[in-house]
Scaffold this motif. Sequence first.
Motif, PDB file in Angstrom:
ATOM      1  N   TYR A 231     -14.687  17.096  -1.750  1.00 54.71           N
ATOM      2  CA  TYR A 231     -14.331  16.276  -0.599  1.00 54.71           C
ATOM      3  C   TYR A 231     -12.812  16.198  -0.420  1.00 54.71           C
ATOM      4  CZ  TYR A 231     -19.095  14.963  -1.732  1.00 54.71           C
ATOM      5  OH  TYR A 231     -20.434  15.007  -2.026  1.00 54.71           O
ATOM      6  N   SER A 232     -12.106  17.094  -1.068  1.00 58.80           N
ATOM      7  CA  SER A 232     -10.655  17.018  -1.117  1.00 58.80           C
ATOM      8  C   SER A 232     -10.006  17.491   0.175  1.00 58.80           C
ATOM      9  CB  SER A 232     -10.128  17.848  -2.302  1.00 58.80           C
ATOM     10  OG  SER A 232     -10.472  19.216  -2.136  1.00 58.80           O
ATOM     11  N   VAL A 233      -8.723  17.167   0.283  1.00 58.83           N
ATOM     12  CA  VAL A 233      -7.902  17.604   1.410  1.00 58.83           C
ATOM     13  C   VAL A 233      -6.713  18.361   0.820  1.00 58.83           C
ATOM     14  CG1 VAL A 233      -6.700  16.876   3.509  1.00 58.83           C
ATOM     15  CG2 VAL A 233      -8.631  15.528   2.658  1.00 58.83           C
ATOM     16  N   PRO A 234      -6.892  19.637   0.498  1.00 57.86           N
ATOM     17  CA  PRO A 234      -5.779  20.423  -0.057  1.00 57.86           C
ATOM     18  C   PRO A 234      -4.791  20.781   1.047  1.00 57.86           C
ATOM     19  CG  PRO A 234      -7.938  21.441  -0.502  1.00 57.86           C
ATOM     20  CD  PRO A 234      -8.117  20.410   0.571  1.00 57.86           C
ATOM     21  N   GLY A 235      -3.513  20.568   0.773  1.00 51.78           N
ATOM     22  CA  GLY A 235      -2.501  20.868   1.782  1.00 51.78           C
ATOM     23  C   GLY A 235      -2.511  22.319   2.222  1.00 51.78           C
ATOM     24  N   CYS A 236      -2.820  23.231   1.300  1.00 50.21           N
ATOM     25  CA  CYS A 236      -2.821  24.644   1.649  1.00 50.21           C
ATOM     26  C   CYS A 236      -4.015  25.016   2.520  1.00 50.21           C
ATOM     27  CB  CYS A 236      -2.803  25.508   0.395  1.00 50.21           C
ATOM     28  SG  CYS A 236      -4.295  25.383  -0.612  1.00 50.21           S
ATOM     29  N   ALA A 267      -6.522  11.103   6.127  1.00 52.86           N
ATOM     30  CA  ALA A 267      -6.389  10.411   4.841  1.00 52.86           C
ATOM     31  C   ALA A 267      -4.964  10.558   4.332  1.00 52.86           C
ATOM     32  CB  ALA A 267      -7.384  10.994   3.839  1.00 52.86           C
ATOM     33  N   SER A 268      -4.667   9.822   3.270  1.00 51.13           N
ATOM     34  CA  SER A 268      -3.340   9.862   2.657  1.00 51.13           C
ATOM     35  C   SER A 268      -3.499   9.504   1.185  1.00 51.13           C
ATOM     36  CB  SER A 268      -2.403   8.859   3.350  1.00 51.13           C
ATOM     37  OG  SER A 268      -2.774   7.528   2.994  1.00 51.13           O
ATOM     38  N   PRO A 269      -2.428   9.595   0.394  1.00 49.63           N
ATOM     39  CA  PRO A 269      -2.536   9.137  -0.993  1.00 49.63           C
ATOM     40  C   PRO A 269      -3.052   7.709  -1.112  1.00 49.63           C
ATOM     41  CG  PRO A 269      -0.536  10.422  -0.727  1.00 49.63           C
ATOM     42  CD  PRO A 269      -1.130  10.261   0.650  1.00 49.63           C
ATOM     43  N   ALA A 270      -2.765   6.879  -0.104  1.00 51.40           N
ATOM     44  CA  ALA A 270      -3.249   5.498  -0.127  1.00 51.40           C
ATOM     45  C   ALA A 270      -4.772   5.440  -0.074  1.00 51.40           C
ATOM     46  CB  ALA A 270      -2.658   4.716   1.049  1.00 51.40           C
ATOM     47  N   THR A 271      -5.402   6.474   0.484  1.00 55.59           N
ATOM     48  CA  THR A 271      -6.862   6.533   0.529  1.00 55.59           C
ATOM     49  C   THR A 271      -7.423   6.657  -0.884  1.00 55.59           C
ATOM     50  OG1 THR A 271      -6.704   7.659   2.674  1.00 55.59           O
ATOM     51  CG2 THR A 271      -8.833   7.764   1.520  1.00 55.59           C
ATOM     52  N   ASP A 272      -6.877   7.590  -1.653  1.00 55.08           N
ATOM     53  CA  ASP A 272      -7.318   7.762  -3.037  1.00 55.08           C
ATOM     54  C   ASP A 272      -7.035   6.523  -3.874  1.00 55.08           C
ATOM     55  OD1 ASP A 272      -8.289  10.314  -2.665  1.00 55.08           O
ATOM     56  OD2 ASP A 272      -6.548  11.334  -3.526  1.00 55.08           O
ATOM     57  N   ILE A 273      -5.881   5.910  -3.662  1.00 56.47           N
ATOM     58  CA  ILE A 273      -5.509   4.731  -4.444  1.00 56.47           C
ATOM     59  C   ILE A 273      -6.463   3.577  -4.161  1.00 56.47           C
ATOM     60  CG2 ILE A 273      -3.733   2.931  -4.633  1.00 56.47           C
ATOM     61  CD1 ILE A 273      -1.642   5.203  -4.489  1.00 56.47           C
ATOM     62  N   PHE A 274      -6.871   3.418  -2.919  1.00 55.44           N
ATOM     63  CA  PHE A 274      -7.858   2.392  -2.561  1.00 55.44           C
ATOM     64  C   PHE A 274      -9.128   2.577  -3.386  1.00 55.44           C
ATOM     65  CE2 PHE A 274     -11.494   0.787  -0.302  1.00 55.44           C
ATOM     66  CZ  PHE A 274     -11.074  -0.318   0.436  1.00 55.44           C
ATOM     67  N   MET A 275      -9.678   3.799  -3.381  1.00 50.79           N
ATOM     68  CA  MET A 275     -10.953   4.034  -4.067  1.00 50.79           C
ATOM     69  C   MET A 275     -10.798   3.950  -5.583  1.00 50.79           C
ATOM     70  SD  MET A 275     -12.989   6.870  -1.788  1.00 50.79           S
ATOM     71  CE  MET A 275     -11.605   7.915  -1.358  1.00 50.79           C
ATOM     72  N   ALA A 276      -9.681   4.418  -6.113  1.00 52.75           N
ATOM     73  CA  ALA A 276      -9.440   4.314  -7.554  1.00 52.75           C
ATOM     74  C   ALA A 276      -9.419   2.849  -7.989  1.00 52.75           C
ATOM     75  CB  ALA A 276      -8.117   4.996  -7.911  1.00 52.75           C
ATOM     76  N   THR A 277      -8.807   2.021  -7.171  1.00 55.29           N
ATOM     77  CA  THR A 277      -8.738   0.585  -7.485  1.00 55.29           C
ATOM     78  C   THR A 277     -10.125  -0.041  -7.449  1.00 55.29           C
ATOM     79  OG1 THR A 277      -6.537   0.543  -6.464  1.00 55.29           O
ATOM     80  CG2 THR A 277      -7.589  -1.578  -6.905  1.00 55.29           C
ATOM     81  N   ARG A 278     -10.936   0.362  -6.463  1.00 58.98           N
ATOM     82  CA  ARG A 278     -12.309  -0.135  -6.407  1.00 58.98           C
ATOM     83  C   ARG A 278     -13.080   0.236  -7.679  1.00 58.98           C
ATOM     84  NH1 ARG A 278     -15.305  -1.168  -1.881  1.00 58.98           N
ATOM     85  NH2 ARG A 278     -16.828  -1.716  -3.492  1.00 58.98           N
ATOM     86  N   CYS A 279     -12.849   1.440  -8.178  1.00 54.39           N
ATOM     87  CA  CYS A 279     -13.502   1.854  -9.425  1.00 54.39           C
ATOM     88  C   CYS A 279     -13.168   0.897 -10.560  1.00 54.39           C
ATOM     89  CB  CYS A 279     -13.057   3.271  -9.815  1.00 54.39           C
ATOM     90  SG  CYS A 279     -13.758   4.604  -8.815  1.00 54.39           S
ATOM     91  N   LEU A 301      -5.881  -3.153   0.648  1.00 48.10           N
ATOM     92  CA  LEU A 301      -5.732  -3.732   1.983  1.00 48.10           C
ATOM     93  C   LEU A 301      -6.380  -2.827   3.021  1.00 48.10           C
ATOM     94  CD1 LEU A 301      -1.987  -4.816   1.696  1.00 48.10           C
ATOM     95  CD2 LEU A 301      -3.986  -6.318   1.602  1.00 48.10           C
ATOM     96  N   SER A 302      -6.897  -3.405   4.084  1.00 46.63           N
ATOM     97  CA  SER A 302      -7.590  -2.593   5.080  1.00 46.63           C
ATOM     98  C   SER A 302      -6.640  -1.666   5.819  1.00 46.63           C
ATOM     99  CB  SER A 302      -8.336  -3.504   6.063  1.00 46.63           C
ATOM    100  OG  SER A 302      -7.425  -4.382   6.714  1.00 46.63           O
ATOM    101  N   ALA A 303      -5.427  -2.110   6.068  1.00 44.11           N
ATOM    102  CA  ALA A 303      -4.457  -1.274   6.791  1.00 44.11           C
ATOM    103  C   ALA A 303      -3.897  -0.205   5.854  1.00 44.11           C
ATOM    104  CB  ALA A 303      -3.340  -2.129   7.356  1.00 44.11           C
ATOM    105  N   GLN A 304      -4.119   1.036   6.198  1.00 37.84           N
ATOM    106  CA  GLN A 304      -3.711   2.144   5.327  1.00 37.84           C
ATOM    107  C   GLN A 304      -2.205   2.145   5.064  1.00 37.84           C
ATOM    108  OE1 GLN A 304      -4.802   5.924   6.958  1.00 37.84           O
ATOM    109  NE2 GLN A 304      -4.309   7.082   5.129  1.00 37.84           N
ATOM    110  N   ASN A 305      -1.408   1.842   6.077  1.00 41.45           N
ATOM    111  CA  ASN A 305       0.044   1.918   5.906  1.00 41.45           C
ATOM    112  C   ASN A 305       0.619   0.745   5.126  1.00 41.45           C
ATOM    113  OD1 ASN A 305      -0.236  -0.067   7.820  1.00 41.45           O
ATOM    114  ND2 ASN A 305       1.054   0.886   9.379  1.00 41.45           N
ATOM    115  N   ARG A 306      -0.213  -0.236   4.783  1.00 40.88           N
ATOM    116  CA  ARG A 306       0.257  -1.374   3.984  1.00 40.88           C
ATOM    117  C   ARG A 306      -0.095  -1.224   2.510  1.00 40.88           C
ATOM    118  NH1 ARG A 306      -1.795  -6.819   6.078  1.00 40.88           N
ATOM    119  NH2 ARG A 306      -0.236  -7.545   4.552  1.00 40.88           N
TER     120      ARG A 306
END
Length: 340
Positions: A231-236, A267-279, A301-306
């Motif tokens: 489910y990844s988003v590889p930059g390449c 998505a952004s790195p904040a997306t992964d951080i959200f889910m990691a924290t939920r874990c 937080l719900s707002a991705q940029n925050r």
Amino acid sequence: MNELDRALGLLDKARTPHDLFGGDPDEAARIYRRMARLMHPDATGGRTTHDFARLTALWRGYTGADAATVTTRRHSYRLGRRIAEGDLANIYEAHHDGDREVVVKMPRDPADGDLIEREAVALRQLPKDGQRRFLPYVPRLVETFRHRDPANGVQRRTNVLERLDGFHSLAEVRAAHPDGLDPRDAAWMWRRLLVALGFAHRAGVLHGAVLPDHVLIHPELHGLVLVDWCYSVPGCHAATDPSGRVPAMVDRYADWYPEEVPGRRPASPATDIFMATRCMTHLMADKAPRALRLFAKGCTLSAQNRRPSDAWRLLAELDEVLERLYGPRRFRPFHMPAVR
């Protein structure tokens, strides 16, 4: 659906002998005899000749008379039993070129081949663009190829990965600690998960599905591996998919994702951080102290940029919180309960 149709359905779904016959040799023999009786061409007027031939081939593979082997231009893999059933693929144990143990990941639905390919792209980019000292945090891709099912001609994108032994998923850890894990034990897992994400993000790859089933820990070695990069988003990969969106969701974890994923936004790195924290909050349940709960709240937080978007900086902040709570960092042995 009659008995023959049910048997034909099971045969059609089987990718290896163990898929059909299971692990008990006596039960396997009973299954084979029953299916052979149903599918014998004499019993069906010849319409199951092809199915009977495939059943016979699988039985020969199960008994060792004709081991299931997949051969590519680079390697050969002797397939064994199915050891896991992932979100979209079956995982088989296999011997690589006759001796080395690997796992073969094959999608149940050939249409999911693009997600299997996405994993291969990510696992190639990580060692190419990331710091090599962090490679133990991700699986090693041995090979990716298209496998043609000799029974029906269907092609499936297939990944071969180095086998991981002695690891347990965070889902298993949580099940072993139904009242919640001691935060002092969760601390090293949280730290290593942030290292894995920091490594991946700086290499230009978002994981996209940091969920309890995809985070594996080694209790004795305090190791961690982040798996299932489908489910990844590889930059390449941007040339073929410039959307930046997580390509799919794991249905049973639908409520674990931040809003940008079901909203089909980048998505952004904040997306992964959200889910990691939920874990990690799920792992600790009600045992998390207030300081860690507040730390986690800022990451979800719900707002991705925050939300925080730099896993390395977040790791330093987590270390400060942990030191205030528990003092200087020290090794704390961790063991999974024995399975009865």
